[in-house]
Every structure is written in C-alpha cells, then in structure tokens.
Write a protein that holds these residues in place. Sequence first.
Motif, PDB file in Angstrom:
ATOM      1  N   PRO A  80       6.243   6.983   9.058  1.00  7.32           N
ATOM      2  CA  PRO A  80       5.345   5.866   9.385  1.00  7.32           C
ATOM      3  C   PRO A  80       4.067   5.877   8.569  1.00  7.32           C
ATOM      4  CG  PRO A  80       5.448   7.486  11.178  1.00  7.32           C
ATOM      5  CD  PRO A  80       6.538   7.828  10.238  1.00  7.32           C
ATOM      6  N   ARG A  81       3.734   7.029   7.969  1.00  8.63           N
ATOM      7  CA  ARG A  81       2.516   7.096   7.149  1.00  8.63           C
ATOM      8  C   ARG A  81       2.712   6.449   5.780  1.00  8.63           C
ATOM      9  NH1 ARG A  81       1.776  13.460   7.791  1.00  8.63           N
ATOM     10  NH2 ARG A  81       4.004  13.233   7.345  1.00  8.63           N
ATOM     11  N   TRP A  82       3.962   6.279   5.333  1.00  8.78           N
ATOM     12  CA  TRP A  82       4.244   5.561   4.079  1.00  8.78           C
ATOM     13  C   TRP A  82       5.411   4.600   4.292  1.00  8.78           C
ATOM     14  CZ3 TRP A  82       4.310  11.098   3.816  1.00  8.78           C
ATOM     15  CH2 TRP A  82       5.568  11.683   3.884  1.00  8.78           C
ATOM     16  N   ALA A  83       5.243   3.705   5.248  1.00 12.76           N
ATOM     17  CA  ALA A  83       6.341   2.862   5.733  1.00 12.76           C
ATOM     18  C   ALA A  83       6.793   1.810   4.727  1.00 12.76           C
ATOM     19  CB  ALA A  83       5.917   2.171   7.029  1.00 12.76           C
ATOM     20  N   TYR A  84       5.999   1.543   3.687  1.00 11.61           N
ATOM     21  CA  TYR A  84       6.339   0.447   2.775  1.00 11.61           C
ATOM     22  C   TYR A  84       7.112   0.891   1.535  1.00 11.61           C
ATOM     23  CZ  TYR A  84       2.646  -1.721   5.555  1.00 11.61           C
ATOM     24  OH  TYR A  84       1.873  -2.183   6.595  1.00 11.61           O
ATOM     25  N   PRO A  94       0.845  -1.195   0.000  1.00 14.13           N
ATOM     26  CA  PRO A  94       0.000   0.000   0.000  1.00 14.13           C
ATOM     27  C   PRO A  94       0.888   1.255   0.000  1.00 14.13           C
ATOM     28  CG  PRO A  94      -0.614  -1.527   1.758  1.00 14.13           C
ATOM     29  CD  PRO A  94       0.673  -2.011   1.211  1.00 14.13           C
ATOM     30  N   MET A  95       0.509   2.256  -0.800  1.00 13.73           N
ATOM     31  CA  MET A  95       1.319   3.461  -0.839  1.00 13.73           C
ATOM     32  C   MET A  95       1.318   4.159   0.516  1.00 13.73           C
ATOM     33  SD  MET A  95       1.316   6.645  -3.512  1.00 13.73           S
ATOM     34  CE  MET A  95       0.518   7.866  -2.526  1.00 13.73           C
ATOM     35  N   LEU A  96       0.161   4.161   1.183  1.00 13.64           N
ATOM     36  CA  LEU A  96       0.045   4.768   2.504  1.00 13.64           C
ATOM     37  C   LEU A  96      -0.259   3.680   3.522  1.00 13.64           C
ATOM     38  CD1 LEU A  96      -2.008   7.962   1.593  1.00 13.64           C
ATOM     39  CD2 LEU A  96       0.459   7.758   1.911  1.00 13.64           C
ATOM     40  N   THR A  97       0.371   3.809   4.696  1.00 16.65           N
ATOM     41  CA  THR A  97       0.210   2.815   5.749  1.00 16.65           C
ATOM     42  C   THR A  97      -1.190   2.878   6.341  1.00 16.65           C
ATOM     43  OG1 THR A  97       2.527   3.233   6.263  1.00 16.65           O
ATOM     44  CG2 THR A  97       1.303   1.874   7.810  1.00 16.65           C
ATOM     45  N   GLU A  98      -1.726   4.085   6.424  1.00 16.16           N
ATOM     46  CA  GLU A  98      -3.052   4.291   6.998  1.00 16.16           C
ATOM     47  C   GLU A  98      -4.042   4.603   5.884  1.00 16.16           C
ATOM     48  OE1 GLU A  98      -2.532   7.481   9.718  1.00 16.16           O
ATOM     49  OE2 GLU A  98      -0.887   6.509  10.785  1.00 16.16           O
ATOM     50  N   ILE A 124      -2.568  14.292   4.155  1.00 13.63           N
ATOM     51  CA  ILE A 124      -1.178  14.283   4.604  1.00 13.63           C
ATOM     52  C   ILE A 124      -0.506  15.607   4.298  1.00 13.63           C
ATOM     53  CG2 ILE A 124       1.096  13.278   4.091  1.00 13.63           C
ATOM     54  CD1 ILE A 124      -0.220  10.572   3.995  1.00 13.63           C
ATOM     55  N   LEU A 125      -0.756  16.149   3.106  1.00 12.03           N
ATOM     56  CA  LEU A 125      -0.194  17.458   2.766  1.00 12.03           C
ATOM     57  C   LEU A 125      -0.690  18.537   3.731  1.00 12.03           C
ATOM     58  CD1 LEU A 125      -0.511  17.342  -1.125  1.00 12.03           C
ATOM     59  CD2 LEU A 125       1.598  17.191   0.224  1.00 12.03           C
ATOM     60  N   PHE A 126      -1.970  18.493   4.079  1.00  7.36           N
ATOM     61  CA  PHE A 126      -2.526  19.472   5.019  1.00  7.36           C
ATOM     62  C   PHE A 126      -1.928  19.282   6.406  1.00  7.36           C
ATOM     63  CE2 PHE A 126      -5.918  20.812   8.019  1.00  7.36           C
ATOM     64  CZ  PHE A 126      -5.946  22.163   7.691  1.00  7.36           C
ATOM     65  N   GLU A 127      -1.749  18.039   6.820  1.00  8.08           N
ATOM     66  CA  GLU A 127      -1.140  17.742   8.117  1.00  8.08           C
ATOM     67  C   GLU A 127       0.298  18.237   8.182  1.00  8.08           C
ATOM     68  OE1 GLU A 127      -0.032  13.551   9.589  1.00  8.08           O
ATOM     69  OE2 GLU A 127      -2.081  13.894  10.320  1.00  8.08           O
TER      70      GLU A 127
END
Length: 361
Positions: free
Chosen positions: A281-285, A53-57, A64-67
């Motif tokens: 951690p949001r894109w851990a893979y 998955p591109m994103l873990t969550e 994510i950009l806003f965060e």
Amino acid sequence: MSTLLLAGVVALGSWAYLQHPKFGRLPSGERLATIERSPHYIDGEFQNLIDTPMLTEDRSTLSILFENWRSDSEGLRPDDNIPSVKTDLHALDVNEDIVIWLGHSSYYIQLSGRRFLIDPVFSIDAAPIPFANRAFAGTNPYTADDIPPIDYLLVTHDHWDHLDYPTINALKPQVGEVFTGLGVGAYFEKWGYDPELVHEGDWNDAFELKSGLALHVLPARHYSGRMLTRNRTIWIGFALESPERRLFFSGDSGYGPHFAEIGQRFDGFDLVSLDHGQYDPRWAYIHMTPEEAAEAAEDLGADTLLPAHVGKFSLAQHPWQEPFERITSASETRGYRLVTPIIGEPIWLDDSEQRFRAWWE
C-alpha cells in the motif's frame, strides 16, 4: 581530524565503488537527443501516461527501508528450496512455440522458430550490494551456459531485478540483437555490446523481426533508475506478434487504463504475463495487486495468464506465497486460464489443456 579523515575515506570508497560497470551509464549525446524528442520525456524525466507518485504516502525511501528493517520478516522468504526443473533448452525443437518462466520476471521463449530471452537474471543478488536482495534458494537453476543462441534479448527497464550486469555480460556471445526502451541502450553500449545490434524504442513503437514476427514496445506504469537518478530511461512492456499468436509481457507496472487500450488495439492475447507480486500500500501505483492483475488480464483479452514478478525475490512486506494464493482466488470466476508452472517448466502454447499444480502449497 580523524572524523574528517574517516569521512574522506568513506566518500572516496563510495565514489570508487560507483565506478563499477554494473552501475551502467546514463544516456548522453545522440541517444539523449533522441530521448528529448519523445513526447513522454518532460522536464528532464520520462513521465507516466497518468499521474503516478512513486510512493502513496509523503515519505522517503529511507524511512521505508528503516520501517522494513524493524518489521517482522517471518514468512517473507520460503523455509525450503523453491521447486524447479532444469529443462534442457539446447535440446528443445526451436519450431515448438514455448514460454518458460525462469523465475521473477525472466522468460525463455520460442516463437515462429526464433528464440527470445526477457529480463534474464541469473545472479544470486539483484541489488547494488550483496545480500540486499537475495534470490530464494532453488530459484537459480540456470546460468548463461545453459542458454542456447538467442535471436532477440528483450529488457523492460533498468532496475536491478530486470537488468543484471553479470548475466547480460555472460550472455553477450549468445545474443543476436537487443531490444529495450529509450536510454537503456547506454548500459549495453558501456558493457561492450555492438551499438548496431541494440535497438531502443518509445511507447507504441514497433519493430519487424524475422520469420514474420513483430515486436511492440508498449506503455507501463512504473519508474526507472539504478541509484539516485530516476526516470532518465523509459520503462516498457512488450507484445510479441506472430502469424499464429500474440503474447504480452507487462514488465513492472501498476494498474491503469493502458491495459484496456492495449487489449483493444491487439484484439486480445493468447498469453499475458503480468506483474502481480511485490505490491504494497505504500507504493500502490507502481505494482499491481493480484486482484488488479486479474482485472488487467481481462482488460487485455487474455486467453491465458502467467504470473510475474513473483517466486524469487522478496521486495515487499507480504508472505512470499501470498501472490500465488490471491491470483488463484481472483482468477476463479474469470474468463482466462491461469497457469502456474514451476521455474523451468515449459508452457506449450499449442496445448490449451496443459495444467499445472499449486506448487507453493
């Protein structure tokens, strides 16, 4: 009516902007037919060897950009210029085997009397719009004019920080042949490169080069796409094999079993350069942590590890120097030698005693 007019103007302006050649061209015709024959192209997209998955969550890229925009940006960029040295590449003896890190994931290489350039990015911005991904001060000492004639230009995938339109366009007169992954040749064709000189490969393809060299196109664990369309071109790593030595460049890649498989296939490498920056951690893979890169270096049977995807752009929410600190710590008990040159500083492949300072401290 004024709102509709404004919306129309914005839509028209966006469409016009997207016609800029830097956005490239998606594969079509015979190139697309070749892609569709790849065992790694399934349901209209290239797929990783294992579930990635591109994103873990379960969240959107926009969130994510806003965060990131709301978060504290302190430490993400250096306060001072990044140190570099501008080695005169034209004056180097081409018969000396050398690797020179040019920042982030860009390299100049001499091997068996041939010159290579990998993922060159000499622009100050590596993004579709200015200021969105600006290089650190001091990290762009080189321009296309500083590059001698290149036998082989290698590009791992189509992301902005690896495939840079102004750089590729400026280098055109100096490039002999191009090697890249399936589909990426469409960009080079749109940008005026002779299609006969552009070679595309699938994972585990190999090409025989001059001077007894072999180039291997190898798997990575990542994704592709410059805007909204994803995974229509493949993402790759490269192995360079000469009669004397073997080199590996991971491109962008998360950790996975492909590293051990590559290490066993080639019986180790004299030098590997591994993605270990821009982890989150949001894109851990899709990107490795420094500790994962240290593990991958041992999986590959590396004698020497050169950090990659670091030191020039800030794409993740970690302090800019943290990858260097963590890879140094993670390498202390490993069986390989860690090398940390400044941008432009040659690594002499015949000198196993060459050492480099912790310049980021």
